[in-house]
Design a protein around this motif. Sequence first.
Motif, short mmCIF file in Angstrom:
data_model
loop_
_atom_site.label_atom_id
_atom_site.label_comp_id
_atom_site.label_asym_id
_atom_site.label_seq_id
_atom_site.Cartn_x
_atom_site.Cartn_y
_atom_site.Cartn_z
N ALA A 106 -1.97 -15.79 -20.48
CA ALA A 106 -2.12 -14.41 -20.01
C ALA A 106 -1.54 -13.45 -21.03
N GLU A 107 -2.20 -12.35 -21.25
CA GLU A 107 -1.70 -11.33 -22.17
C GLU A 107 -0.87 -10.31 -21.41
N LYS A 108 -0.14 -9.50 -22.20
CA LYS A 108 0.66 -8.44 -21.62
C LYS A 108 -0.03 -7.11 -21.86
N GLU A 109 -0.02 -6.27 -20.84
CA GLU A 109 -0.64 -4.96 -20.94
C GLU A 109 0.42 -3.91 -20.64
N TYR A 110 0.63 -3.03 -21.59
CA TYR A 110 1.68 -2.02 -21.46
C TYR A 110 1.06 -0.68 -21.05
N LYS A 111 1.70 -0.04 -20.08
CA LYS A 111 1.23 1.25 -19.58
C LYS A 111 2.40 2.24 -19.55
N ALA A 112 2.08 3.46 -19.90
CA ALA A 112 3.10 4.51 -19.88
C ALA A 112 3.42 4.90 -18.44
N SER A 113 4.73 5.14 -18.20
CA SER A 113 5.17 5.60 -16.88
C SER A 113 6.03 6.85 -17.05
N ASP A 114 6.34 7.49 -15.95
CA ASP A 114 7.17 8.70 -15.97
C ASP A 114 8.66 8.39 -15.91
N ASP A 115 8.99 7.11 -16.00
CA ASP A 115 10.42 6.74 -16.03
C ASP A 115 11.02 7.11 -17.38
N PRO A 116 12.34 7.21 -17.47
CA PRO A 116 12.99 7.56 -18.75
C PRO A 116 12.72 6.52 -19.82
N ILE A 117 12.69 6.96 -21.05
CA ILE A 117 12.54 6.03 -22.19
C ILE A 117 13.68 5.02 -22.15
N GLY A 118 13.33 3.75 -22.33
CA GLY A 118 14.31 2.67 -22.24
C GLY A 118 14.11 1.85 -20.99
N THR A 119 13.26 2.37 -20.08
CA THR A 119 12.96 1.65 -18.84
C THR A 119 11.70 0.82 -19.03
N MET A 120 11.76 -0.45 -18.65
CA MET A 120 10.60 -1.34 -18.73
C MET A 120 10.59 -2.23 -17.48
N THR A 121 9.53 -2.07 -16.63
CA THR A 121 9.45 -2.86 -15.40
C THR A 121 8.09 -3.54 -15.30
N THR A 122 8.05 -4.66 -14.62
CA THR A 122 6.80 -5.42 -14.44
C THR A 122 6.09 -4.93 -13.19
N GLU A 123 4.90 -4.35 -13.38
CA GLU A 123 4.10 -3.88 -12.25
C GLU A 123 3.31 -5.03 -11.62
N ARG A 124 2.86 -5.97 -12.44
CA ARG A 124 2.08 -7.10 -11.95
C ARG A 124 2.34 -8.31 -12.84
N ASN A 125 2.64 -9.44 -12.21
CA ASN A 125 2.83 -10.67 -12.98
C ASN A 125 1.49 -11.19 -13.50
N GLY A 126 1.53 -11.76 -14.65
CA GLY A 126 0.32 -12.32 -15.23
C GLY A 126 0.08 -13.75 -14.77
N GLU A 127 -1.13 -14.25 -15.03
CA GLU A 127 -1.47 -15.62 -14.68
C GLU A 127 -2.44 -16.15 -15.72
N GLU A 128 -2.17 -17.35 -16.19
CA GLU A 128 -3.03 -17.90 -17.21
C GLU A 128 -4.41 -18.20 -16.67
N GLY A 129 -5.40 -18.09 -17.54
CA GLY A 129 -6.75 -18.48 -17.17
C GLY A 129 -6.93 -19.96 -17.37
N LEU A 130 -7.97 -20.49 -16.79
CA LEU A 130 -8.21 -21.93 -16.96
C LEU A 130 -9.66 -22.26 -16.68
N SER A 131 -10.05 -23.43 -17.09
CA SER A 131 -11.37 -23.97 -16.76
C SER A 131 -11.16 -25.30 -16.06
N ALA A 132 -12.04 -25.61 -15.11
CA ALA A 132 -11.86 -26.83 -14.32
C ALA A 132 -13.22 -27.40 -13.94
N ASP A 133 -13.26 -28.72 -13.85
CA ASP A 133 -14.45 -29.42 -13.36
C ASP A 133 -14.15 -30.00 -11.99
N LEU A 134 -15.16 -29.96 -11.10
CA LEU A 134 -15.00 -30.57 -9.79
C LEU A 134 -15.84 -31.83 -9.75
#
Length: 509
Positions: free
Chosen positions: A408-436
Amino acid sequence: MGRKRRKRKRKIQRAQVEFIRKILITGMIAVGLYLCFFVYMRFYIRRFDDRLILSGVYVGTADLSGLDQKEAKEQLDQVVKKLSEKEITLVVDDNRQETLTLLDLGFHIDNKEKVLKEAMTYGKKGSTFSRYKAHKKAKNHHLDQRIAVTYKVTPEVLEKAVKQAFHESLKEPQNAKLTGGGGPPAIVEEVYGEAIDVKETTKRVNKFLNNHWDQKAGKIRVKVKKAVPEVLSKDLEEATDLLGTFTTYFGDDGSKRAENVKNGAKKIADTTLMPGKEFSVDQKLEPFTEENGYYESIGYEGDEVVKSIGGGICQVASTLYNAVLLSELEVTTRYAHSLRVHYVEPAFDATVADDTIDFKFKNSLSSPIFIESFVSNGYLTCNIYGKETRDPNRTIEYVNDITGTTPAEKEYKASDDPIGTMTTERNGEEGLSADLYKITYENGVETKREKINHSVYQPLSEKILVGTASDDPQKTQKMKEAIASQNEDMIRKVMEEIVSSNTKKTRQS
Protein backbone atom coordinates in the motif's frame (compact mmCIF):
# COMPACT_ATOMS: atom_id res chain seq x y z
CA MET A 1 -75.21 -36.25 -126.45
CA GLY A 2 -71.57 -36.58 -125.53
CA ARG A 3 -70.82 -33.08 -126.77
CA LYS A 4 -73.59 -31.59 -124.63
CA ARG A 5 -72.31 -33.36 -121.50
CA ARG A 6 -68.78 -32.12 -122.08
CA LYS A 7 -70.02 -28.60 -122.61
CA ARG A 8 -72.08 -28.72 -119.43
CA LYS A 9 -69.12 -30.14 -117.47
CA ARG A 10 -66.82 -27.32 -118.63
CA LYS A 11 -69.45 -24.82 -117.62
CA ILE A 12 -69.66 -26.32 -114.15
CA GLN A 13 -65.87 -26.31 -113.81
CA ARG A 14 -65.71 -22.65 -114.82
CA ALA A 15 -68.37 -21.84 -112.22
CA GLN A 16 -66.39 -23.71 -109.55
CA VAL A 17 -63.20 -21.88 -110.43
CA GLU A 18 -65.04 -18.56 -110.32
CA PHE A 19 -66.49 -19.44 -106.91
CA ILE A 20 -63.08 -20.40 -105.54
CA ARG A 21 -61.64 -17.21 -107.02
CA LYS A 22 -64.28 -15.12 -105.27
CA ILE A 23 -63.69 -16.96 -102.01
CA LEU A 24 -59.96 -16.36 -102.29
CA ILE A 25 -60.49 -12.70 -103.09
CA THR A 26 -62.91 -12.36 -100.17
CA GLY A 27 -60.47 -14.17 -97.86
CA MET A 28 -57.61 -11.98 -98.98
CA ILE A 29 -59.71 -8.89 -98.41
CA ALA A 30 -60.68 -10.22 -94.94
CA VAL A 31 -57.08 -11.02 -94.10
CA GLY A 32 -56.05 -7.62 -95.35
CA LEU A 33 -58.71 -5.94 -93.28
CA TYR A 34 -57.71 -8.01 -90.25
CA LEU A 35 -54.06 -7.17 -90.77
CA CYS A 36 -54.94 -3.52 -91.06
CA PHE A 37 -57.06 -3.71 -87.89
CA PHE A 38 -54.31 -5.69 -86.14
CA VAL A 39 -51.74 -3.04 -87.09
CA TYR A 40 -54.17 -0.38 -85.96
CA MET A 41 -54.67 -2.13 -82.60
CA ARG A 42 -50.94 -2.47 -82.17
CA PHE A 43 -50.38 1.19 -82.94
CA TYR A 44 -53.30 2.12 -80.69
CA ILE A 45 -51.84 0.14 -77.75
CA ARG A 46 -48.39 1.63 -78.34
CA ARG A 47 -49.83 5.12 -77.84
CA PHE A 48 -50.14 4.32 -74.12
CA ASP A 49 -47.22 4.39 -71.61
CA ASP A 50 -46.52 0.83 -70.42
CA ARG A 51 -45.02 2.25 -67.22
CA LEU A 52 -48.42 3.58 -66.12
CA ILE A 53 -51.41 1.71 -64.77
CA LEU A 54 -54.54 1.86 -66.95
CA SER A 55 -57.25 4.28 -65.94
CA GLY A 56 -59.98 2.46 -64.03
CA VAL A 57 -57.76 -0.06 -62.23
CA TYR A 58 -58.33 -0.30 -58.48
CA VAL A 59 -56.54 -2.27 -55.80
CA GLY A 60 -59.06 -2.67 -53.03
CA THR A 61 -60.39 0.89 -52.62
CA ALA A 62 -57.22 2.50 -53.94
CA ASP A 63 -57.60 4.14 -57.37
CA LEU A 64 -54.27 3.61 -59.14
CA SER A 65 -55.29 5.10 -62.50
CA GLY A 66 -52.39 6.57 -64.46
CA LEU A 67 -49.78 5.95 -61.75
CA ASP A 68 -46.34 4.46 -62.19
CA GLN A 69 -45.08 1.67 -59.91
CA LYS A 70 -43.59 3.98 -57.26
CA GLU A 71 -46.64 6.25 -57.21
CA ALA A 72 -48.96 3.26 -57.02
CA LYS A 73 -47.11 1.85 -54.03
CA GLU A 74 -47.23 5.22 -52.28
CA GLN A 75 -50.94 5.58 -53.05
CA LEU A 76 -51.68 2.12 -51.70
CA ASP A 77 -49.61 2.83 -48.58
CA GLN A 78 -51.62 6.00 -48.00
CA VAL A 79 -54.87 4.08 -48.25
CA VAL A 80 -53.57 1.45 -45.81
CA LYS A 81 -52.44 4.19 -43.44
CA LYS A 82 -55.88 5.78 -43.49
CA LEU A 83 -57.59 2.44 -42.94
CA SER A 84 -55.20 1.74 -40.07
CA GLU A 85 -56.81 4.59 -38.16
CA LYS A 86 -60.15 2.75 -38.02
CA GLU A 87 -61.08 1.42 -34.58
CA ILE A 88 -61.90 -2.14 -33.60
CA THR A 89 -63.49 -2.89 -30.24
CA LEU A 90 -62.41 -6.24 -28.80
CA VAL A 91 -65.07 -7.62 -26.45
CA VAL A 92 -64.54 -10.20 -23.70
CA ASP A 93 -67.87 -9.56 -21.98
CA ASP A 94 -70.13 -6.64 -21.11
CA ASN A 95 -67.74 -5.36 -18.50
CA ARG A 96 -64.48 -5.99 -20.33
CA GLN A 97 -63.92 -4.49 -23.76
CA GLU A 98 -61.11 -2.41 -25.20
CA THR A 99 -61.00 -0.26 -28.33
CA LEU A 100 -57.83 -0.32 -30.42
CA THR A 101 -56.93 1.00 -33.84
CA LEU A 102 -56.06 -1.37 -36.65
CA LEU A 103 -52.58 0.14 -36.52
CA ASP A 104 -52.29 -1.18 -32.95
CA LEU A 105 -53.02 -4.66 -34.30
CA GLY A 106 -50.45 -4.58 -37.11
CA PHE A 107 -52.89 -4.00 -39.99
CA HIS A 108 -51.48 -4.57 -43.49
CA ILE A 109 -52.26 -5.94 -46.96
CA ASP A 110 -51.01 -9.49 -47.02
CA ASN A 111 -50.59 -9.74 -50.82
CA LYS A 112 -49.51 -6.16 -51.55
CA GLU A 113 -46.65 -6.95 -53.92
CA LYS A 114 -48.77 -9.41 -55.86
CA VAL A 115 -51.72 -7.06 -56.35
CA LEU A 116 -49.45 -4.16 -57.29
CA LYS A 117 -47.86 -6.32 -59.97
CA GLU A 118 -51.32 -7.38 -61.19
CA ALA A 119 -52.39 -3.73 -61.40
CA MET A 120 -49.23 -2.76 -63.30
CA THR A 121 -49.63 -5.56 -65.85
CA TYR A 122 -53.41 -5.41 -66.33
CA GLY A 123 -54.20 -4.84 -70.03
CA LYS A 124 -50.55 -5.35 -70.99
CA LYS A 125 -50.51 -9.11 -71.32
CA GLY A 126 -52.52 -11.58 -73.37
CA SER A 127 -53.78 -11.27 -76.95
CA THR A 128 -53.57 -8.03 -78.91
CA PHE A 129 -57.34 -7.86 -79.05
CA SER A 130 -57.78 -8.26 -75.26
CA ARG A 131 -55.14 -5.60 -74.65
CA TYR A 132 -56.77 -3.27 -77.22
CA LYS A 133 -60.16 -3.82 -75.61
CA ALA A 134 -58.77 -2.97 -72.13
CA HIS A 135 -56.98 0.14 -73.42
CA LYS A 136 -60.09 1.25 -75.35
CA LYS A 137 -62.24 0.95 -72.21
CA ALA A 138 -59.62 2.82 -70.19
CA LYS A 139 -59.49 5.57 -72.84
CA ASN A 140 -63.27 5.98 -72.77
CA HIS A 141 -63.40 5.75 -68.93
CA HIS A 142 -65.46 2.59 -69.13
CA LEU A 143 -62.89 0.34 -67.40
CA ASP A 144 -63.66 -0.73 -63.84
CA GLN A 145 -61.16 -3.40 -62.87
CA ARG A 146 -61.24 -4.20 -59.12
CA ILE A 147 -58.30 -6.23 -57.86
CA ALA A 148 -59.16 -7.91 -54.56
CA VAL A 149 -56.82 -7.54 -51.57
CA THR A 150 -56.41 -9.61 -48.43
CA TYR A 151 -56.30 -7.58 -45.23
CA LYS A 152 -54.53 -9.06 -42.23
CA VAL A 153 -53.29 -8.19 -38.77
CA THR A 154 -49.96 -9.39 -37.39
CA PRO A 155 -50.34 -11.98 -34.59
CA GLU A 156 -47.24 -10.82 -32.68
CA VAL A 157 -48.36 -7.18 -32.77
CA LEU A 158 -51.93 -8.09 -31.85
CA GLU A 159 -50.72 -10.20 -28.93
CA LYS A 160 -48.67 -7.35 -27.50
CA ALA A 161 -51.51 -4.86 -27.96
CA VAL A 162 -54.23 -6.97 -26.35
CA LYS A 163 -52.00 -7.96 -23.45
CA GLN A 164 -51.38 -4.32 -22.72
CA ALA A 165 -55.01 -3.32 -23.24
CA PHE A 166 -56.49 -6.09 -21.06
CA HIS A 167 -53.64 -6.13 -18.53
CA GLU A 168 -55.76 -4.89 -15.64
CA SER A 169 -59.00 -6.67 -16.48
CA LEU A 170 -57.74 -10.20 -17.07
CA LYS A 171 -56.81 -12.40 -14.14
CA GLU A 172 -53.06 -12.99 -14.12
CA PRO A 173 -51.82 -16.54 -13.45
CA GLN A 174 -49.72 -16.99 -10.33
CA ASN A 175 -46.89 -19.48 -10.24
CA ALA A 176 -46.65 -22.07 -7.53
CA LYS A 177 -43.78 -21.08 -5.26
CA LEU A 178 -41.79 -22.17 -2.30
CA THR A 179 -41.67 -20.23 0.91
CA GLY A 180 -39.12 -20.67 3.64
CA GLY A 181 -38.66 -20.05 7.31
CA GLY A 182 -35.32 -21.46 8.32
CA GLY A 183 -36.18 -25.02 7.30
CA PRO A 184 -37.28 -27.03 4.27
CA PRO A 185 -39.52 -24.81 2.10
CA ALA A 186 -43.27 -25.23 1.87
CA ILE A 187 -45.24 -25.15 -1.40
CA VAL A 188 -47.75 -22.38 -2.15
CA GLU A 189 -50.24 -23.64 -4.76
CA GLU A 190 -50.45 -22.09 -8.24
CA VAL A 191 -53.42 -20.00 -9.36
CA TYR A 192 -54.74 -20.26 -12.93
CA GLY A 193 -55.49 -17.06 -14.79
CA GLU A 194 -57.03 -15.77 -18.02
CA ALA A 195 -55.46 -14.97 -21.36
CA ILE A 196 -56.68 -13.81 -24.76
CA ASP A 197 -56.55 -16.63 -27.31
CA VAL A 198 -54.29 -14.80 -29.76
CA LYS A 199 -54.54 -17.38 -32.55
CA GLU A 200 -58.34 -17.45 -32.52
CA THR A 201 -58.62 -13.66 -32.06
CA THR A 202 -56.31 -13.06 -35.03
CA LYS A 203 -58.42 -15.44 -37.11
CA ARG A 204 -61.63 -13.62 -36.15
CA VAL A 205 -60.22 -10.17 -36.90
CA ASN A 206 -58.92 -11.28 -40.31
CA LYS A 207 -62.27 -12.88 -41.15
CA PHE A 208 -64.09 -9.69 -40.20
CA LEU A 209 -61.79 -7.50 -42.31
CA ASN A 210 -62.18 -9.61 -45.44
CA ASN A 211 -65.86 -10.62 -45.22
CA HIS A 212 -67.94 -8.13 -43.26
CA TRP A 213 -65.93 -4.95 -43.03
CA ASP A 214 -67.46 -1.74 -44.39
CA GLN A 215 -64.19 0.08 -43.64
CA LYS A 216 -65.72 1.69 -40.58
CA ALA A 217 -65.33 1.00 -36.87
CA GLY A 218 -66.17 -2.58 -35.89
CA LYS A 219 -66.71 -4.83 -32.89
CA ILE A 220 -65.35 -8.36 -32.46
CA ARG A 221 -65.82 -10.79 -29.59
CA VAL A 222 -62.53 -12.35 -28.57
CA LYS A 223 -61.92 -15.75 -27.06
CA VAL A 224 -60.49 -16.05 -23.55
CA LYS A 225 -58.65 -19.18 -22.53
CA LYS A 226 -57.20 -20.51 -19.30
CA ALA A 227 -53.73 -19.13 -18.57
CA VAL A 228 -51.56 -21.86 -17.12
CA PRO A 229 -48.81 -20.70 -14.71
CA GLU A 230 -45.24 -21.43 -15.72
CA VAL A 231 -44.52 -23.15 -12.41
CA LEU A 232 -46.90 -25.79 -11.01
CA SER A 233 -46.96 -27.36 -7.56
CA LYS A 234 -45.84 -30.71 -8.95
CA ASP A 235 -42.69 -29.04 -10.29
CA LEU A 236 -41.59 -28.06 -6.79
CA GLU A 237 -42.31 -31.20 -4.82
CA GLU A 238 -38.69 -32.38 -4.77
CA ALA A 239 -36.96 -29.04 -4.00
CA THR A 240 -36.57 -29.77 -0.29
CA ASP A 241 -32.91 -30.80 0.12
CA LEU A 242 -30.39 -28.23 1.36
CA LEU A 243 -27.81 -28.07 -1.43
CA GLY A 244 -25.66 -25.25 -0.08
CA THR A 245 -25.66 -22.75 2.78
CA PHE A 246 -23.35 -19.88 3.72
CA THR A 247 -23.36 -17.27 6.48
CA THR A 248 -21.51 -13.96 6.91
CA TYR A 249 -21.51 -11.43 9.76
CA PHE A 250 -22.56 -7.84 9.03
CA GLY A 251 -23.30 -6.57 12.53
CA ASP A 252 -26.83 -5.58 13.44
CA ASP A 253 -25.79 -2.19 14.81
CA GLY A 254 -28.55 -0.13 13.25
CA SER A 255 -26.15 1.45 10.77
CA LYS A 256 -27.22 2.38 7.26
CA ARG A 257 -24.99 -0.36 5.89
CA ALA A 258 -26.72 -2.97 8.07
CA GLU A 259 -30.11 -1.74 6.87
CA ASN A 260 -28.94 -2.10 3.25
CA VAL A 261 -27.90 -5.71 3.89
CA LYS A 262 -31.29 -6.48 5.48
CA ASN A 263 -33.13 -4.88 2.56
CA GLY A 264 -31.09 -6.81 0.01
CA ALA A 265 -31.67 -10.09 1.84
CA LYS A 266 -35.43 -9.55 1.64
CA LYS A 267 -35.30 -8.88 -2.10
CA ILE A 268 -33.61 -12.17 -3.02
CA ALA A 269 -35.52 -14.23 -0.44
CA ASP A 270 -38.13 -16.82 -1.42
CA THR A 271 -37.07 -17.07 -5.06
CA THR A 272 -37.86 -20.16 -7.12
CA LEU A 273 -35.57 -20.77 -10.10
CA MET A 274 -36.61 -23.30 -12.72
CA PRO A 275 -34.11 -25.54 -14.58
CA GLY A 276 -32.04 -23.67 -17.15
CA LYS A 277 -33.11 -20.24 -15.88
CA GLU A 278 -30.55 -17.58 -14.96
CA PHE A 279 -30.64 -15.53 -11.76
CA SER A 280 -29.37 -11.94 -11.79
CA VAL A 281 -28.60 -10.44 -8.39
CA ASP A 282 -28.49 -6.92 -9.81
CA GLN A 283 -31.96 -7.27 -11.32
CA LYS A 284 -33.32 -8.52 -8.02
CA LEU A 285 -31.77 -5.72 -5.98
CA GLU A 286 -32.06 -2.68 -8.26
CA PRO A 287 -32.74 0.15 -8.40
CA PHE A 288 -30.37 1.36 -5.71
CA THR A 289 -32.49 4.26 -4.56
CA GLU A 290 -33.96 5.51 -1.32
CA GLU A 291 -37.44 4.79 -2.72
CA ASN A 292 -36.41 1.14 -3.01
CA GLY A 293 -35.38 0.96 0.63
CA TYR A 294 -31.66 1.75 0.44
CA TYR A 295 -29.54 4.23 2.38
CA GLU A 296 -26.26 6.01 1.72
CA SER A 297 -23.35 4.07 3.16
CA ILE A 298 -19.73 3.14 2.54
CA GLY A 299 -18.92 1.38 -0.70
CA TYR A 300 -16.06 0.96 -3.19
CA GLU A 301 -15.47 2.93 -6.37
CA GLY A 302 -12.24 1.91 -8.05
CA ASP A 303 -9.52 2.14 -5.39
CA GLU A 304 -11.50 4.63 -3.32
CA VAL A 305 -13.81 4.13 -0.38
CA VAL A 306 -16.85 6.32 -1.05
CA LYS A 307 -20.39 6.81 0.16
CA SER A 308 -23.13 5.61 -2.18
CA ILE A 309 -26.78 4.59 -2.07
CA GLY A 310 -26.90 0.88 -1.26
CA GLY A 311 -23.37 0.67 0.15
CA GLY A 312 -22.79 -2.79 1.65
CA ILE A 313 -25.19 -4.60 -0.64
CA CYS A 314 -22.33 -6.61 -2.11
CA GLN A 315 -22.26 -8.65 1.11
CA VAL A 316 -25.58 -10.13 0.02
CA ALA A 317 -24.12 -11.01 -3.41
CA SER A 318 -20.99 -12.51 -1.83
CA THR A 319 -22.92 -14.60 0.68
CA LEU A 320 -25.15 -15.94 -2.10
CA TYR A 321 -22.08 -16.59 -4.28
CA ASN A 322 -20.67 -18.96 -1.68
CA ALA A 323 -24.00 -20.78 -1.28
CA VAL A 324 -24.10 -21.18 -5.09
CA LEU A 325 -20.55 -22.58 -5.10
CA LEU A 326 -21.43 -25.12 -2.43
CA SER A 327 -24.57 -26.07 -4.38
CA GLU A 328 -22.37 -26.57 -7.47
CA LEU A 329 -24.60 -24.48 -9.70
CA GLU A 330 -23.24 -22.85 -12.86
CA VAL A 331 -21.83 -19.36 -12.25
CA THR A 332 -22.23 -17.34 -15.46
CA THR A 333 -21.04 -13.88 -14.36
CA ARG A 334 -18.94 -12.90 -11.35
CA TYR A 335 -16.60 -10.01 -10.59
CA ALA A 336 -14.29 -9.48 -7.65
CA HIS A 337 -14.30 -6.22 -5.70
CA SER A 338 -11.72 -3.62 -6.62
CA LEU A 339 -10.55 -3.63 -2.97
CA ARG A 340 -10.53 -6.42 -0.40
CA VAL A 341 -13.58 -7.03 1.75
CA HIS A 342 -13.45 -8.50 5.24
CA TYR A 343 -16.64 -10.54 5.50
CA VAL A 344 -15.22 -13.27 3.19
CA GLU A 345 -11.72 -14.40 2.27
CA PRO A 346 -10.06 -13.19 -0.97
CA ALA A 347 -11.57 -14.79 -4.12
CA PHE A 348 -14.75 -15.73 -2.22
CA ASP A 349 -16.47 -12.39 -2.93
CA ALA A 350 -18.84 -11.15 -5.66
CA THR A 351 -19.69 -7.53 -6.39
CA VAL A 352 -22.63 -5.81 -8.07
CA ALA A 353 -23.17 -2.26 -9.32
CA ASP A 354 -26.34 -0.75 -10.71
CA ASP A 355 -26.66 -1.87 -14.39
CA THR A 356 -22.90 -2.22 -14.86
CA ILE A 357 -21.56 -5.15 -12.81
CA ASP A 358 -23.59 -8.21 -11.90
CA PHE A 359 -23.40 -11.61 -10.28
CA LYS A 360 -25.37 -14.21 -12.23
CA PHE A 361 -25.78 -17.94 -11.99
CA LYS A 362 -27.91 -20.56 -13.72
CA ASN A 363 -29.94 -23.41 -12.34
CA SER A 364 -27.96 -26.12 -14.08
CA LEU A 365 -29.97 -28.90 -12.43
CA SER A 366 -32.90 -30.79 -13.96
CA SER A 367 -35.24 -29.73 -11.14
CA PRO A 368 -36.17 -26.37 -9.53
CA ILE A 369 -34.18 -24.72 -6.77
CA PHE A 370 -35.34 -22.42 -4.00
CA ILE A 371 -33.27 -19.48 -2.73
CA GLU A 372 -33.75 -18.46 0.87
CA SER A 373 -32.02 -15.56 2.64
CA PHE A 374 -32.56 -14.15 6.11
CA VAL A 375 -30.79 -12.19 8.82
CA SER A 376 -30.51 -12.95 12.52
CA ASN A 377 -28.46 -11.24 15.23
CA GLY A 378 -26.19 -9.53 12.74
CA TYR A 379 -25.66 -12.63 10.58
CA LEU A 380 -26.78 -13.06 6.97
CA THR A 381 -27.54 -16.60 5.76
CA CYS A 382 -28.26 -17.77 2.22
CA ASN A 383 -29.67 -21.27 1.69
CA ILE A 384 -30.28 -23.04 -1.60
CA TYR A 385 -32.73 -25.94 -1.65
CA GLY A 386 -33.32 -28.45 -4.43
CA LYS A 387 -33.23 -32.14 -5.19
CA GLU A 388 -29.99 -33.68 -3.98
CA THR A 389 -28.55 -36.06 -6.59
CA ARG A 390 -24.88 -35.96 -5.60
CA ASP A 391 -23.08 -39.08 -4.35
CA PRO A 392 -22.93 -38.97 -0.52
CA ASN A 393 -19.37 -40.36 -0.68
CA ARG A 394 -18.31 -37.35 -2.73
CA THR A 395 -17.51 -34.06 -0.96
CA ILE A 396 -16.20 -30.69 -2.09
CA GLU A 397 -14.11 -27.92 -0.57
CA TYR A 398 -13.13 -24.45 -1.74
CA VAL A 399 -9.71 -22.99 -0.89
CA ASN A 400 -7.93 -19.83 -2.01
CA ASP A 401 -4.29 -19.36 -2.91
CA ILE A 402 -2.68 -15.91 -2.57
CA THR A 403 -0.57 -15.53 -5.72
CA GLY A 404 0.89 -12.06 -5.17
CA THR A 405 0.79 -8.91 -3.09
CA THR A 406 1.15 -5.19 -3.79
CA PRO A 407 2.25 -2.86 -0.96
CA ALA A 408 0.00 0.00 0.00
CA GLU A 409 1.22 3.50 -0.79
CA LYS A 410 0.97 6.56 1.41
CA GLU A 411 -1.11 9.54 0.36
CA TYR A 412 -0.46 12.88 2.02
CA LYS A 413 -3.15 15.53 2.29
CA ALA A 414 -2.97 19.06 3.63
CA SER A 415 -4.98 19.82 6.78
CA ASP A 416 -5.74 22.94 8.79
CA ASP A 417 -3.78 21.62 11.76
CA PRO A 418 -0.56 23.44 12.77
CA ILE A 419 2.63 22.62 10.89
CA GLY A 420 4.33 19.71 12.62
CA THR A 421 1.09 17.76 13.03
CA MET A 422 0.79 14.47 11.15
CA THR A 423 -2.17 12.10 11.73
CA THR A 424 -3.44 8.98 9.95
CA GLU A 425 -6.89 9.52 8.47
CA ARG A 426 -7.14 6.01 6.99
CA ASN A 427 -4.98 2.94 7.39
CA GLY A 428 -3.65 1.40 4.22
CA GLU A 429 -4.01 -2.19 3.07
CA GLU A 430 -1.87 -4.11 0.66
CA GLY A 431 -3.34 -5.31 -2.59
CA LEU A 432 -3.21 -8.92 -3.60
CA SER A 433 -4.18 -11.47 -6.21
CA ALA A 434 -5.73 -14.82 -5.37
CA ASP A 435 -6.96 -17.97 -7.09
CA LEU A 436 -9.98 -19.93 -5.89
CA TYR A 437 -9.85 -23.71 -6.23
CA LYS A 438 -12.58 -26.32 -5.96
CA ILE A 439 -11.31 -29.59 -4.51
CA THR A 440 -13.32 -32.79 -4.93
CA TYR A 441 -12.94 -35.78 -2.61
CA GLU A 442 -14.13 -39.34 -3.06
CA ASN A 443 -14.34 -41.18 0.29
CA GLY A 444 -12.06 -38.53 1.76
CA VAL A 445 -9.41 -38.79 -1.00
CA GLU A 446 -8.76 -35.82 -3.28
CA THR A 447 -9.63 -36.73 -6.87
CA LYS A 448 -9.86 -33.38 -8.59
CA ARG A 449 -8.69 -29.79 -8.18
CA GLU A 450 -9.97 -27.10 -10.55
CA LYS A 451 -9.47 -23.36 -10.67
CA ILE A 452 -12.72 -21.42 -10.25
CA ASN A 453 -11.62 -17.79 -10.48
CA HIS A 454 -8.69 -15.41 -10.39
CA SER A 455 -9.23 -12.25 -8.38
CA VAL A 456 -7.13 -9.09 -8.21
CA TYR A 457 -7.54 -6.50 -5.47
CA GLN A 458 -5.94 -3.10 -5.63
CA PRO A 459 -4.00 -1.76 -2.65
CA LEU A 460 -5.76 0.77 -0.42
CA SER A 461 -3.50 3.72 0.16
CA GLU A 462 -2.83 5.02 3.65
CA LYS A 463 -4.12 8.58 4.00
CA ILE A 464 -2.06 10.89 6.20
CA LEU A 465 -3.10 14.43 7.12
CA VAL A 466 -0.25 16.92 7.34
CA GLY A 467 -0.74 20.24 9.14
CA THR A 468 -0.15 23.44 7.15
CA ALA A 469 -1.43 26.16 9.51
CA SER A 470 1.08 28.90 10.37
CA ASP A 471 1.19 32.64 11.09
CA ASP A 472 3.71 32.92 8.26
CA PRO A 473 2.02 32.50 4.83
CA GLN A 474 5.37 31.63 3.25
CA LYS A 475 5.83 28.68 5.62
CA THR A 476 2.28 27.48 4.88
CA GLN A 477 2.96 27.69 1.17
CA LYS A 478 6.27 25.88 1.54
CA MET A 479 4.56 23.10 3.51
CA LYS A 480 1.82 22.75 0.89
CA GLU A 481 4.40 22.49 -1.90
CA ALA A 482 6.17 19.71 -0.02
CA ILE A 483 2.86 17.86 0.41
CA ALA A 484 2.16 18.24 -3.31
CA SER A 485 5.38 16.35 -4.06
CA GLN A 486 4.03 13.30 -2.16
CA ASN A 487 7.64 12.62 -1.15
CA GLU A 488 7.69 11.53 2.50
CA ASP A 489 11.33 12.49 3.02
CA MET A 490 10.78 15.96 1.63
CA ILE A 491 7.59 16.45 3.66
CA ARG A 492 9.30 15.47 6.89
CA LYS A 493 12.39 17.55 6.08
CA VAL A 494 10.36 20.72 5.39
CA MET A 495 8.18 20.09 8.41
CA GLU A 496 11.20 19.65 10.68
CA GLU A 497 12.86 22.78 9.27
CA ILE A 498 9.79 24.90 9.92
CA VAL A 499 9.22 23.45 13.39
CA SER A 500 12.90 23.94 14.19
CA SER A 501 12.85 27.55 12.99
CA ASN A 502 9.72 28.22 15.02
CA THR A 503 11.34 26.75 18.12
CA LYS A 504 14.51 28.79 17.57
CA LYS A 505 12.45 31.94 17.10
CA THR A 506 10.56 31.24 20.33
CA ARG A 507 13.77 30.82 22.29
CA GLN A 508 15.22 34.03 20.95
CA SER A 509 12.14 35.93 21.96
